[in-house]
Write a protein that holds these residues in place. Structure first.
Motif, PDB file in Angstrom:
ATOM      1  N   LEU A 100     -15.874 -46.494  51.885  1.00  0.00           N
ATOM      2  CA  LEU A 100     -15.448 -45.101  51.981  1.00  0.00           C
ATOM      3  C   LEU A 100     -16.256 -44.352  53.036  1.00  0.00           C
ATOM      4  O   LEU A 100     -15.693 -43.653  53.889  1.00  0.00           O
ATOM      5  CB  LEU A 100     -15.581 -44.437  50.607  1.00  0.00           C
ATOM      6  CG  LEU A 100     -15.059 -43.023  50.444  1.00  0.00           C
ATOM      7  CD1 LEU A 100     -13.616 -42.906  50.877  1.00  0.00           C
ATOM      8  CD2 LEU A 100     -15.200 -42.601  48.990  1.00  0.00           C
ATOM      9  N   PHE A 101     -17.572 -44.526  53.038  1.00  0.00           N
ATOM     10  CA  PHE A 101     -18.417 -43.884  54.053  1.00  0.00           C
ATOM     11  C   PHE A 101     -18.121 -44.448  55.447  1.00  0.00           C
ATOM     12  O   PHE A 101     -18.105 -43.722  56.430  1.00  0.00           O
ATOM     13  CB  PHE A 101     -19.907 -44.044  53.710  1.00  0.00           C
ATOM     14  CG  PHE A 101     -20.386 -43.061  52.683  1.00  0.00           C
ATOM     15  CD1 PHE A 101     -20.735 -41.766  53.055  1.00  0.00           C
ATOM     16  CD2 PHE A 101     -20.484 -43.412  51.349  1.00  0.00           C
ATOM     17  CE1 PHE A 101     -21.170 -40.838  52.117  1.00  0.00           C
ATOM     18  CE2 PHE A 101     -20.916 -42.499  50.396  1.00  0.00           C
ATOM     19  CZ  PHE A 101     -21.260 -41.208  50.781  1.00  0.00           C
ATOM     20  N   TRP A 102     -17.879 -45.758  55.516  1.00  0.00           N
ATOM     21  CA  TRP A 102     -17.548 -46.400  56.792  1.00  0.00           C
ATOM     22  C   TRP A 102     -16.244 -45.825  57.344  1.00  0.00           C
ATOM     23  O   TRP A 102     -16.153 -45.496  58.530  1.00  0.00           O
ATOM     24  CB  TRP A 102     -17.455 -47.919  56.585  1.00  0.00           C
ATOM     25  CG  TRP A 102     -17.022 -48.673  57.786  1.00  0.00           C
ATOM     26  CD1 TRP A 102     -17.754 -48.959  58.897  1.00  0.00           C
ATOM     27  CD2 TRP A 102     -15.735 -49.241  58.011  1.00  0.00           C
ATOM     28  NE1 TRP A 102     -17.011 -49.677  59.799  1.00  0.00           N
ATOM     29  CE2 TRP A 102     -15.769 -49.870  59.273  1.00  0.00           C
ATOM     30  CE3 TRP A 102     -14.560 -49.293  57.256  1.00  0.00           C
ATOM     31  CZ2 TRP A 102     -14.666 -50.532  59.802  1.00  0.00           C
ATOM     32  CZ3 TRP A 102     -13.468 -49.959  57.781  1.00  0.00           C
ATOM     33  CH2 TRP A 102     -13.527 -50.561  59.049  1.00  0.00           C
ATOM     34  N   ALA A 103     -15.228 -45.686  56.472  1.00  0.00           N
ATOM     35  CA  ALA A 103     -13.940 -45.138  56.898  1.00  0.00           C
ATOM     36  C   ALA A 103     -14.094 -43.697  57.390  1.00  0.00           C
ATOM     37  O   ALA A 103     -13.469 -43.297  58.373  1.00  0.00           O
ATOM     38  CB  ALA A 103     -12.930 -45.206  55.755  1.00  0.00           C
ATOM     39  N   LEU A 104     -14.956 -42.925  56.743  1.00  0.00           N
ATOM     40  CA  LEU A 104     -15.211 -41.550  57.180  1.00  0.00           C
ATOM     41  C   LEU A 104     -15.869 -41.549  58.559  1.00  0.00           C
ATOM     42  O   LEU A 104     -15.493 -40.768  59.434  1.00  0.00           O
ATOM     43  CB  LEU A 104     -16.093 -40.812  56.173  1.00  0.00           C
ATOM     44  CG  LEU A 104     -16.454 -39.372  56.548  1.00  0.00           C
ATOM     45  CD1 LEU A 104     -15.220 -38.477  56.519  1.00  0.00           C
ATOM     46  CD2 LEU A 104     -17.527 -38.825  55.616  1.00  0.00           C
ATOM     47  N   PHE A 114     -11.849 -37.925  51.771  1.00  0.00           N
ATOM     48  CA  PHE A 114     -13.164 -38.521  51.478  1.00  0.00           C
ATOM     49  C   PHE A 114     -13.775 -37.870  50.248  1.00  0.00           C
ATOM     50  O   PHE A 114     -14.221 -38.557  49.330  1.00  0.00           O
ATOM     51  CB  PHE A 114     -14.080 -38.361  52.699  1.00  0.00           C
ATOM     52  CG  PHE A 114     -15.501 -38.751  52.428  1.00  0.00           C
ATOM     53  CD1 PHE A 114     -15.879 -40.088  52.424  1.00  0.00           C
ATOM     54  CD2 PHE A 114     -16.458 -37.784  52.163  1.00  0.00           C
ATOM     55  CE1 PHE A 114     -17.198 -40.459  52.151  1.00  0.00           C
ATOM     56  CE2 PHE A 114     -17.780 -38.144  51.898  1.00  0.00           C
ATOM     57  CZ  PHE A 114     -18.144 -39.487  51.889  1.00  0.00           C
ATOM     58  N   ARG A 115     -13.806 -36.533  50.219  1.00  0.00           N
ATOM     59  CA  ARG A 115     -14.394 -35.827  49.072  1.00  0.00           C
ATOM     60  C   ARG A 115     -13.636 -36.145  47.780  1.00  0.00           C
ATOM     61  O   ARG A 115     -14.249 -36.362  46.730  1.00  0.00           O
ATOM     62  CB  ARG A 115     -14.415 -34.321  49.325  1.00  0.00           C
ATOM     63  CG  ARG A 115     -15.500 -33.888  50.290  1.00  0.00           C
ATOM     64  CD  ARG A 115     -15.666 -32.381  50.327  1.00  0.00           C
ATOM     65  NE  ARG A 115     -14.473 -31.661  50.708  1.00  0.00           N
ATOM     66  CZ  ARG A 115     -14.126 -31.387  51.967  1.00  0.00           C
ATOM     67  NH1 ARG A 115     -14.899 -31.748  52.959  1.00  0.00           N
ATOM     68  NH2 ARG A 115     -13.023 -30.726  52.221  1.00  0.00           N
ATOM     69  N   ASP A 116     -12.310 -36.172  47.876  1.00  0.00           N
ATOM     70  CA  ASP A 116     -11.496 -36.476  46.706  1.00  0.00           C
ATOM     71  C   ASP A 116     -11.786 -37.884  46.181  1.00  0.00           C
ATOM     72  O   ASP A 116     -12.027 -38.077  44.992  1.00  0.00           O
ATOM     73  CB  ASP A 116     -10.006 -36.341  47.066  1.00  0.00           C
ATOM     74  CG  ASP A 116      -9.102 -36.702  45.905  1.00  0.00           C
ATOM     75  OD1 ASP A 116      -9.287 -36.137  44.812  1.00  0.00           O
ATOM     76  OD2 ASP A 116      -8.209 -37.559  46.091  1.00  0.00           O
ATOM     77  N   LEU A 117     -11.788 -38.849  47.090  1.00  0.00           N
ATOM     78  CA  LEU A 117     -12.047 -40.232  46.681  1.00  0.00           C
ATOM     79  C   LEU A 117     -13.475 -40.419  46.176  1.00  0.00           C
ATOM     80  O   LEU A 117     -13.700 -41.161  45.214  1.00  0.00           O
ATOM     81  CB  LEU A 117     -11.779 -41.196  47.834  1.00  0.00           C
ATOM     82  CG  LEU A 117     -10.327 -41.596  48.040  1.00  0.00           C
ATOM     83  CD1 LEU A 117     -10.168 -42.441  49.298  1.00  0.00           C
ATOM     84  CD2 LEU A 117      -9.791 -42.336  46.830  1.00  0.00           C
ATOM     85  N   LEU A 118     -14.426 -39.761  46.798  1.00  0.00           N
ATOM     86  CA  LEU A 118     -15.814 -39.900  46.365  1.00  0.00           C
ATOM     87  C   LEU A 118     -15.997 -39.346  44.951  1.00  0.00           C
ATOM     88  O   LEU A 118     -16.623 -39.988  44.104  1.00  0.00           O
ATOM     89  CB  LEU A 118     -16.753 -39.203  47.347  1.00  0.00           C
ATOM     90  CG  LEU A 118     -18.223 -39.569  47.229  1.00  0.00           C
ATOM     91  CD1 LEU A 118     -18.455 -41.057  47.468  1.00  0.00           C
ATOM     92  CD2 LEU A 118     -19.051 -38.753  48.210  1.00  0.00           C
ATOM     93  N   LEU A 119     -15.412 -38.176  44.681  1.00  0.00           N
ATOM     94  CA  LEU A 119     -15.505 -37.611  43.335  1.00  0.00           C
ATOM     95  C   LEU A 119     -14.804 -38.517  42.323  1.00  0.00           C
ATOM     96  O   LEU A 119     -15.336 -38.797  41.254  1.00  0.00           O
ATOM     97  CB  LEU A 119     -14.917 -36.204  43.278  1.00  0.00           C
ATOM     98  CG  LEU A 119     -14.936 -35.551  41.889  1.00  0.00           C
ATOM     99  CD1 LEU A 119     -16.363 -35.427  41.359  1.00  0.00           C
ATOM    100  CD2 LEU A 119     -14.253 -34.198  41.912  1.00  0.00           C
TER     101      LEU A 119
END
Length: 194
Positions: A100-104, A114-119
């Protein structure tokens, strides 16, 4: 009644729903051991966004992830992404968060996705860990109906806050060892580095 654990900022009703969703899903699998892994819906959501934004095919994305040595892909035979997307192989939470961080960083997911998926990641992982803890507790109980709403919320809060502390410690350790992050922290006059 005063809770014994600090409260997370998560709505208690949502926490209960998430935990019971995981308990129900585990029951439907028929497995004896509770698997703490990323659900297929989150994997699909992330990779569909990456594939759409990057314009790559699944094969090209698999090759890139293998070349980069991303854990979970580095020893793959070229079909690992398809196995993750089908649910045949379940992805570890740490691997998912790194992806997820890599994709961001590649701008293959937007800030809000990103924020939605991280939460969602934090919530679902905590719900799975809570459900596993509850199942372990139930082995010593008569039935699941003995479990109170407060016990479920307390278990969720405890796990959620523990995972949050672990993430903060990891971030601080990385900040202490990464020269670019240390320099950025100094320039912003942040007092996070010893």
């Amino acid at each position: 009644m005063q809770p014994t654990v600090p409260l997370s900022d998560i709505d208690p009703v949502e926490a209960i729903q998430l935990v019971f969703h995981e308990l129900k899903h585990h029951e439907e699998t028929g497995r004896k051991n509770f698997v703490v892994r990323v659900p297929v819906d989150l994997v699909e959501y992330l990779f569909s966004g990456i594939l759409q934004k990057s314009g790559m095919s699944k094969v090209a994305l698999e090759r890139l992830l293998t070349e980069l040595g991303i854990y979970g892909f580095k020893d793959a035979d070229g079909r690992i992404l398809r196995r993750y997307l089908s649910g045949q192989t379940r992805m570890a939470w740490d691997t998912y968060q790194r992806l997820l961080f890599w994709a961001l960083s590649k701008a293959w997911v937007s800030d809000w996705i990103f924020r939605d998926l991280l939460l969602r990641t934090y919530l679902r992982e905590a719900a799975q860990l809570s459900a596993r803890n509850i199942l372990n507790t139930l082995k010593r109980r008569v039935s699941p109906s003995d479990l109170t709403r407060e016990q479920v919320i307390e278990c969720f809060n405890e796990v959620y806050l523990l995972k949050q502390r672990e993430r903060e410690e990891t971030a601080l350790n990385r900040a202490r060892t990464d020269s670019e992050i240390r320099e950025l922290a100094r320039s912003l006059r942040l007092d996070i580095i010893d």
